[in-house]
Write an enzyme that holds these catalytic residues in place. Structure first.
Site, PDB file in Angstrom:
ATOM      1  N   ASP A   1       0.840  -1.189   0.107  1.00 42.83           N
ATOM      2  CA  ASP A   1      -0.032  -0.056   0.000  1.00 42.83           C
ATOM      3  C   ASP A   1       0.688   1.243  -0.108  1.00 42.83           C
ATOM      4  O   ASP A   1       2.001   1.316   0.572  1.00 42.83           O
ATOM      5  CB  ASP A   1      -0.984   0.010   1.367  1.00 42.83           C
ATOM      6  CG  ASP A   1      -1.955   1.269   1.151  1.00 42.83           C
ATOM      7  OD1 ASP A   1      -2.696   1.111   0.542  1.00 42.83           O
ATOM      8  OD2 ASP A   1      -1.663   1.925   2.119  1.00 42.83           O
TER       9      ASP A   1
ATOM     10  N   GLU B   1       1.294  -0.591  -5.025  1.00 44.29           N
ATOM     11  CA  GLU B   1       0.407   0.493  -5.461  1.00 44.29           C
ATOM     12  C   GLU B   1       1.133   1.817  -5.509  1.00 44.29           C
ATOM     13  O   GLU B   1       1.511   2.432  -4.498  1.00 44.29           O
ATOM     14  CB  GLU B   1      -0.796   0.739  -4.317  1.00 44.29           C
ATOM     15  CG  GLU B   1      -1.887   1.677  -4.656  1.00 44.29           C
ATOM     16  CD  GLU B   1      -2.171   2.462  -3.505  1.00 44.29           C
ATOM     17  OE1 GLU B   1      -3.313   3.216  -3.506  1.00 44.29           O
ATOM     18  OE2 GLU B   1      -1.855   2.295  -2.309  1.00 44.29           O
TER      19      GLU B   1
END
EC number: 2.4.1.18
Length: 726
Positions: free
Chosen positions: A406, A459
């Protein structure tokens, strides 16, 4: 006994409690010192039957002579306490046990190179020196005193201060009789003089939020039965494999309304979620973070217990049941992993030992302004080891098949979301976070080196180069990167009224210009259906029929575009409203005809994608794609070929992004003969008008679009059609 030492023990501020507490030789005899705040009288009862009464020295500290055998620990004993009210109790003495950690553990911990950190730190059920109990170890180098507190000692930090291990900053203690399910924390007297209680950074379990203690969990001994999957997953995760990911928030996928609306457990997900994803044809489940987190509204993206599967859905072995069930159904499991920041909750990592230990002391480096969280100090070797070992932990202990990392962009740049003057340049004066870059390279190198066939996904929303390039060549070493540019451009395009799309045709054609610069995943994730963005269906323009047609066309375009696929739960059936983490998906809507039509389309897209090499084997290679016509902006039509290896049949993809049918639309194709329609998003079974050519079309020998043959087709309105020869 020295009164000053006794008073320091009584006050919980002795710097070396194991030097005083427990049995010690004193000349030809022995001496034993113990702490028992509830005792009015304390005795030592040896295994030989001898009884020794200890003298109260200061507060709860008792001390006195014992036999030489007890003093040199060759004879076992128990402590027998008597309260002022006459109550009596026996308890084993934690201070009669030697250390558990080895010199080699100490060396690796000090070097920041303990790749199996969770086997050294945390709480471990074990048998040690003849007794069953739990070994606790924690890194707190600047603490004046660290104790284990919990129900086993009345949450009194004076009872079980820990042993310091050399210069590593690690403290440890073995507590006999402490077993599975015991709640505990570390009570820390910090360098700043404050006493705090912290959850275990390497704890394997936690209490149900809003309670904040760690919980002893024995994670040994799970009977894995997924050898067949593990032997084949390298092929399933490779660049030439069909990868179609179903992203799931376990707390809101489905709920039990007959039981107060609770979420499904891990074991219930193992049956219901796994069965559903398999039926839908997805290849992988991606679970939003399961590491323990305090606040439901963070969805797991602000974790406190990186080594603990959240107790919200069950204990660790039951999470393993979910992973094993997925493997048995032919599904890989990817976890969202959050090494970018952590919350400021008092029981968490912030100022863990009274200093900025896990985070930077300077808020320009250590505080995340967007999320009000703390940023790891990646340059500190012990912190980097904590994170890298955590990545290895999930792959090793829980057999997960990949990690989606993330917020990588926030890690890469020191000036991320910061105004001028509010960030600290790197040693070269630049904005790149060199320590975070090194961490990601090290993590990817180790996880790929130690676990065959896994994948990692970044990401990452910037143009940082070679995110999926090899670390040894200067890349970050990820297997894949989310294609955020594709997502932003195409969602902006599809949300426009069809009559204006011709002015923005480049948004669905230019994506090819960078489609092969990384190994990309095309994400339609949870981030696109929250915070007022509306559901995927709500984004679509037009009346109800057009909204559904637009959504089906978008999915047809997505599944035919180069790149692996990711779709958030509920999007597969056109969830009417945006996602709410406090509610389950709208399964009643999913059963309605137009919604079930979208779901049937996604199921068929997955089946076609998996069965058709041209649609997946060169997802990450320019040779797998060729334009037929990208210039028909006036009609908002684009057409291209997907190509596989030699001998694989090509797929012709034609997208009509207007509600106007097109008869007699001519396209150049690479071969003559019959081309069958393999998918039409306007098919009646999906809720469309049924326009198209179910019998297929024959290509004639006439040049078009630089090719020797021409296919003349009917383009349905707001639809994607695909053809393949044969």
């Amino acid at each position: 006994m020295d009164l000053e030492a006794a008073e320091a023990l009584a006050a919980g501020r002795h710097h070396d409690p194991f030097a005083v507490l427990g049995p010690h030789r004193a000349g030809a005899a022995g001496r034993l010192t113990a702490i028992d705040p509830g005792a009015d009288r304390l005795e030592v009862r040896g295994a030989s039957g001898a009884v020794f009464v200890l003298e109260r020295i200061a507060g709860p500290v008792f001390s006195g002579p014992v036999s030489a055998a007890i003093g040199d620990r060759s004879e076992s004993y128990v402590l027998h306490g008597t309260g002022a009210d006459g109550a009596e109790w026996d308890h084993d003495d934690a201070f009669r046990f030697g250390p558990v950690l080895t010199d080699f553990d100490e060396y690796l911990l000090g070097e920041g190179a303990h790749h199996r950190l969770w086997e050294a730190l945390g709480a471990h059920r074990m048998r040690h020196e003849g007794s069953d109990g739990t070994h606790f170890a924690v890194w707190a180098p600047n603490a004046r005193r660290v104790s284990v507190v919990g129900d086993m000692n009345g949450w009194d930090g004076r009872r079980h201060p820990m042993r310091r291990r050399g210069a590593t900053g690690v403290s440890e203690i073995f507590l006999p009789g402490v077993g599975e399910g015991a709640a505990y924390k570390y009570e820390i007297l910090g360098r700043d003089g404050r006493v705090v209680q912290k959850a275990d950074p390497v704890g394997f379990g936690a209490e149900h939020p809003t309670a904040t203690a760690s919980v002893v969990r024995d994670i040994r001994g799970y009977g894995w039965d997924d050898d067949g999957w593990m032997e084949t997953r390298a092929a399933r995760n490779s660049r030439d494999a069909p990868i179609s990911v179903y992203e799931v928030h376990l707390g809101s996928w489905r709920r039990r309304h007959d039981e107060g609306g609770r979420p499904l457990s891990y074991r219930e997900h193992a049956e219901e979620l796994v069965g559903y994803a398999r039926d839908m044809g997805f290849t992988h489940l991606e679970l939003m973070p399961v590491s323990e987190f305090p606040f439901d509204g963070s969805w797991g993206y602000q974790p406190v217990g990186l080594y603990a599967p959240t107790i919200r859905f069950g204990p660790p072995h039951e999470f393993r049941d979910l992973v094993q069930a997925a493997h048995g159904a032919g599904l890989g499991v990817i976890l969202d992993w959050v090494p970018g920041h952590f919350p400021t909750d008092a029981h968490g990592l912030g100022r863990f030992d009274g200093t900025a230990l896990y985070e930077h002391a300077d808020p320009r480096e250590g505080f995340h302004r967007d999320w009000n969280t703390l940023i790891y100090n990646y340059g500190r070797r012990e912190v980097a080891n904590f994170l890298v070992a955590n990545a290895l932990y999930w792959l090793d202990e829980y057999h997960v098949d990949g990690l989606r990392v993330d917020a990588v962009a926030s890690m890469l740049y020191r000036d991320y979301s910061r105004p001028e003057g509010d960030w600290v340049p790197n040693v070269h004066g630049g904005r790149e976070n060199l320590e975070a870059i090194a961490l990601m390279q090290r993590m990817n190198t180790l996880v790929y080196g130690e676990h065959d066939g896994i994948l990692t996904v970044a990401e990452e929303s910037t143009s940082y180069p070679a995110v999926s390039g090899p670390a040894h060549a200067g890349g970050l070493g990820f297997g894949y990167k989310w294609n955020m540019g594709w997502m932003n451009d195409t969602l902006d395009y599809i949300a426009r009224a069809p009559e204006y799309r011709k002015y923005h045709h480049h948004q669905v054609t230019n994506t090819i210009s960078w489609a092969f610069s990384e190994n990309f995943v095309l994400p339609v994730s949870h981030d696109e259906v929250v915070h007022g963005k509306g559901s995927m269906l709500e984004k679509m323009p037009g009346d109800e029929w057009q909204k559904f047609a637009n959504l089906r066309a978008y999915y047809g375009y997505m599944w035919s575009h180069p790149g692996k696929k990711l779709l958030f739960m509920g999007c597969e059936f056109g969830q009417p409203a945006e996602w709410n983490h406090d509610r389950e998906l709208d399964w009643e809507a999913a059963a309605l005809p137009r919604h079930s039509g979208v779901r049937d389309l996604v199921r068929d897209l997955n089946a076609l994608y998996r069965a058709t090499p041209a649609l997946h084997v060169k997802d990450c290679e320019a040779e797998g794609f060729a334009w037929v016509d990208h210039g028909d902006a006036d009609l908002s039509v684009l057409s291209f070929l997907r190509l596989g290896r030699e001998g694989d049949a090509p797929v012709l993809v034609v997208c009509n992004f207007t509600p106007v049918p097109r008869e007699g639309y001519r396209l150049g194709v690479p071969r003559g003969g019959h081309w069958r329609e393999v998918l039409n998003t306007d098919a009646a079974r999906y809720g469309g008008s049924g326009m198209g050519q179910p019998g297929g079309r024959n290509a004639v020998a006439a040049p078009s679009h630089g090719r020797d043959h021409t296919l003349e087709i009917t383009l349905p309105p707001l639809a994607v059609v695909m053809f393949s020869p044969g």
